[in-house]
Design a protein around this motif. Structure first.
Motif, short mmCIF file in Angstrom:
data_model
loop_
_atom_site.label_atom_id
_atom_site.label_comp_id
_atom_site.label_asym_id
_atom_site.label_seq_id
_atom_site.Cartn_x
_atom_site.Cartn_y
_atom_site.Cartn_z
N ASP A 85 2.40 1.85 -3.49
CA ASP A 85 1.37 2.35 -4.39
C ASP A 85 1.08 3.82 -4.10
N GLU A 111 -8.69 -4.89 -5.61
CA GLU A 111 -8.27 -5.44 -4.31
C GLU A 111 -8.96 -4.73 -3.14
N ARG A 112 -9.95 -3.89 -3.43
CA ARG A 112 -10.57 -3.04 -2.41
C ARG A 112 -11.30 -3.86 -1.35
N THR A 141 0.84 -1.20 0.00
CA THR A 141 0.00 0.00 0.00
C THR A 141 0.87 1.25 0.00
N ILE A 150 -8.60 4.59 -0.33
CA ILE A 150 -7.93 3.79 -1.36
C ILE A 150 -6.63 3.21 -0.83
N PHE A 151 -5.86 4.04 -0.18
CA PHE A 151 -4.54 3.60 0.30
C PHE A 151 -4.64 3.23 1.78
N LYS A 204 -5.37 -0.59 4.35
CA LYS A 204 -5.52 -2.04 4.38
C LYS A 204 -6.97 -2.46 4.56
N ASP A 242 -0.34 -3.95 -12.88
CA ASP A 242 -1.20 -2.79 -13.11
C ASP A 242 -2.01 -2.95 -14.37
N TRP A 265 -12.71 6.39 -2.81
CA TRP A 265 -13.12 5.98 -4.15
C TRP A 265 -14.14 6.91 -4.79
N LYS A 281 -5.98 -1.39 -10.29
CA LYS A 281 -5.44 -2.54 -9.56
C LYS A 281 -5.93 -2.52 -8.11
N ARG A 282 -5.90 -1.34 -7.51
CA ARG A 282 -6.34 -1.24 -6.12
C ARG A 282 -7.86 -1.43 -6.02
N TRP A 283 -8.60 -1.00 -7.03
CA TRP A 283 -10.05 -1.22 -7.03
C TRP A 283 -10.36 -2.71 -6.99
#
Length: 265
Positions: free
Chosen positions: A89, A150-151, A86, A158-159, A161, A252, A109, A146-148
């Motif tokens: 990123d 894994e949300r 995190t 967003i950033f 855990k 990504d 988000w 990519k983070r979406w």
């Protein structure tokens, strides 16, 4: 409340605004002493060890804290190729957009329209108190997608855990320290971006300043200048991303789950 709590509280600003941080440390000491005398804090809190738990301050602000722009592509490549975290990123995203660390750490988000590559930061989260609309470059969008995928929340941070607790400001700074950059600050990448824009592009200073959400010092000029240079800023941020050598890593580029036009709108 103990010295460790004070270290955690001061870490986000200790290198960014050292004089203010030192004054705040002094004020915290006065408050804790008063609380102890009143019996609100059962044990006296010693702040003598706090400075030992914080990085050494460098009061010569400016170039000593900003990485030369020629060195940033190598850093970005190293961050992208390392095991994803995190913090990594968040640091990459901060550099891509030349934003302040808090603007990244507290991003949620609902501020993003990924289909149109736009990030709208509300006024209450901006230093100048005005809404700032950021045109996102392709690698910044790829990182967000990519983070979406894994949300943990459609509307949360967003950033983070868990989507609820933001990472510490020191998380990004620690990455720089671990790579041997003892004096470079996260905030310094805004100066790096400014230097690059001035020396490597033909964009007017006003466009770069608007990308940084700087306010015009002349109030009369500010009142008459209605444009936010959005399309020019989009081109500027694309060139910045291209300069950073931003071929998004495979992780990504992975398609994954489709992202809504406005993520969790």
């Amino acid at each position: 409340m103990d010295s460790a709590c004070v270290v955690e509280a001061l870490s986000p600003i200790w290198l960014e605004i050292p004089e203010t941080a030192r004054r705040l440390l002094q004020r915290i000491g006065v408050v804790l002493d008063f609380a102890h005398v009143k019996g609100w804090v059962p044990e006296e809190v010693s702040l003598r060890s706090v400075r030992k738990g914080l990085p050494r301050q460098n009061d010569k602000r400016g170039h000593m804290e900003a990485m030369p722009y020629s060195d940033v592509p190598a850093l970005m490549k190293k961050l992208a190729s390392a095991a994803p975290t995190t913090g990594r990123d968040a640091l990459r995203f901060t550099i891509y957009n030349a934003v302040r660390s808090n603007e990244t750490r507290l991003a949620v988000w609902t501020e993003f329209d990924l289909e149109n590559a736009v990030w709208t930061i509300p006024a209450e989260r901006m230093k100048a108190g005005e809404t700032h609309v950021v045109p996102l470059s392709a690698p910044a969008v790829a990182l967000l997608r990519k983070r979406w995928n894994e949300r943990t929340s459609d509307t949360g941070l967003i950033f983070s855990k868990d989507g609820k607790k933001p990472i510490s400001d020191m998380t990004m700074t620690k990455l720089l320290r671990n790579d041997g950059f003892a004096t470079i600050t996260v905030h310094g990448f805004r100066s790096t971006f400014t230097d690059w824009a001035a020396e490597c592009t033909d964009f007017p200073k006003e466009v770069a300043d608007k990308a940084l959400a700087h306010k015009l010092p002349n109030k009369v000029e500010a009142a008459y200048r209605r444009t936010d240079f959005f399309e020019k800023r989009r081109s500027l941020m694309k060139q910045w991303a291209d300069f950073l050598g931003n071929r998004a890593p495979a992780a990504d580029r992975a398609a994954g789950e489709p992202t809504p036009a406005r993520a969790a709108a």
